[in-house]
Design a protein around this motif. Sequence first.
Motif, short mmCIF file in Angstrom:
data_model
loop_
_atom_site.label_atom_id
_atom_site.label_comp_id
_atom_site.label_asym_id
_atom_site.label_seq_id
_atom_site.Cartn_x
_atom_site.Cartn_y
_atom_site.Cartn_z
N ILE A 41 39.54 38.34 32.30
CA ILE A 41 40.86 37.95 32.76
C ILE A 41 41.59 37.18 31.66
CG2 ILE A 41 40.25 37.93 35.20
CD1 ILE A 41 39.96 34.92 35.07
N SER A 42 42.92 37.18 31.74
CA SER A 42 43.71 36.45 30.75
C SER A 42 43.77 34.97 31.15
CB SER A 42 45.12 37.03 30.67
OG SER A 42 45.84 36.73 31.85
N GLU A 43 44.24 34.16 30.23
CA GLU A 43 44.35 32.72 30.50
C GLU A 43 45.37 32.43 31.59
OE1 GLU A 43 44.81 30.24 27.08
OE2 GLU A 43 43.27 31.32 25.97
N GLU A 44 46.33 33.34 31.78
CA GLU A 44 47.36 33.13 32.79
C GLU A 44 46.85 33.38 34.21
OE1 GLU A 44 48.21 35.58 30.17
OE2 GLU A 44 48.59 33.79 28.98
N GLN A 45 45.80 34.19 34.34
CA GLN A 45 45.27 34.53 35.66
C GLN A 45 44.40 33.40 36.18
OE1 GLN A 45 43.84 38.46 34.01
NE2 GLN A 45 44.01 38.95 36.18
N THR A 46 44.48 33.18 37.49
CA THR A 46 43.61 32.17 38.10
C THR A 46 42.90 32.76 39.31
OG1 THR A 46 45.25 31.31 39.65
CG2 THR A 46 45.23 30.33 37.44
N ILE A 47 41.77 32.21 39.62
CA ILE A 47 41.01 32.64 40.79
C ILE A 47 41.80 32.33 42.06
CG2 ILE A 47 38.91 32.20 42.10
CD1 ILE A 47 38.50 33.97 39.64
N VAL A 48 42.59 31.27 42.03
CA VAL A 48 43.40 30.91 43.19
C VAL A 48 44.37 32.04 43.52
CG1 VAL A 48 45.11 29.28 44.06
CG2 VAL A 48 43.15 28.44 42.75
N GLU A 49 44.97 32.64 42.49
CA GLU A 49 45.88 33.77 42.70
C GLU A 49 45.14 34.93 43.35
OE1 GLU A 49 47.30 34.57 38.80
OE2 GLU A 49 48.83 33.03 38.86
N LEU A 50 43.93 35.20 42.89
CA LEU A 50 43.14 36.29 43.46
C LEU A 50 42.87 36.03 44.94
CD1 LEU A 50 41.43 38.84 43.39
CD2 LEU A 50 39.54 37.46 42.53
N SER A 51 42.50 34.82 45.26
CA SER A 51 42.23 34.47 46.64
C SER A 51 43.46 34.71 47.52
CB SER A 51 41.79 33.01 46.73
OG SER A 51 41.50 32.66 48.05
N LYS A 52 44.63 34.32 47.02
CA LYS A 52 45.87 34.53 47.76
C LYS A 52 46.18 36.02 47.91
CE LYS A 52 48.05 30.18 46.49
NZ LYS A 52 49.12 29.56 45.68
N ASP A 53 45.93 36.80 46.85
CA ASP A 53 46.18 38.24 46.89
C ASP A 53 45.34 38.94 47.95
OD1 ASP A 53 48.00 37.95 44.85
OD2 ASP A 53 46.71 38.83 43.30
N LEU A 54 44.17 38.38 48.25
CA LEU A 54 43.26 39.00 49.21
C LEU A 54 43.54 38.63 50.66
CD1 LEU A 54 39.87 38.83 47.33
CD2 LEU A 54 41.28 40.83 47.77
N GLN A 55 44.39 37.66 50.89
CA GLN A 55 44.67 37.22 52.26
C GLN A 55 45.11 38.35 53.19
OE1 GLN A 55 43.71 34.31 53.42
NE2 GLN A 55 43.09 33.66 51.38
N PRO A 56 45.92 39.33 52.74
CA PRO A 56 46.36 40.40 53.66
C PRO A 56 45.23 41.34 54.13
CG PRO A 56 47.78 40.31 51.72
CD PRO A 56 46.61 39.42 51.45
N PHE A 57 44.13 41.38 53.40
CA PHE A 57 43.05 42.29 53.77
C PHE A 57 42.24 41.71 54.92
CE2 PHE A 57 43.81 43.38 49.29
CZ PHE A 57 43.99 44.74 49.40
N SER A 58 41.84 42.58 55.85
CA SER A 58 41.00 42.13 56.95
C SER A 58 39.54 42.01 56.53
CB SER A 58 41.12 43.08 58.14
OG SER A 58 40.65 44.36 57.82
N SER A 59 39.16 42.72 55.49
CA SER A 59 37.77 42.68 55.01
C SER A 59 37.45 41.32 54.40
CB SER A 59 37.54 43.76 53.94
OG SER A 59 37.62 45.03 54.50
N GLU A 60 36.18 40.97 54.48
CA GLU A 60 35.68 39.80 53.78
C GLU A 60 35.15 40.28 52.43
OE1 GLU A 60 35.97 36.64 54.77
OE2 GLU A 60 37.00 37.40 56.54
N VAL A 61 35.47 39.52 51.39
CA VAL A 61 35.06 39.90 50.04
C VAL A 61 34.27 38.76 49.44
CG1 VAL A 61 35.81 40.74 47.79
CG2 VAL A 61 37.18 41.27 49.83
#
Length: 86
Positions: free
Chosen positions: A12-32
Amino acid sequence: MKTVTKDIEINISEEQTIVELSKDLQPFSSEVYIKKIVGGKVIEVNIKSFLGLITLQIHNGDTVNVRAVGEDCEEALAAVVNYLTK
């Protein structure tokens, strides 16, 4: 319940954060979940958990296992792989 898994290398680049990934996954019903060996122990956390993600201490070059469980697991897994391997 449907489950898919994949081993990936973090890139991942320095601009990407795990927090952003977590937010991006909120719409999915699956658990990841993401699994990594930390200090000789296998730790698996839900990607939607900020605290769990901090515990993993993910860095570029780390190999992790991503597991998604649920109706839209394939799409959720693809989103994680895409985000973590850019």
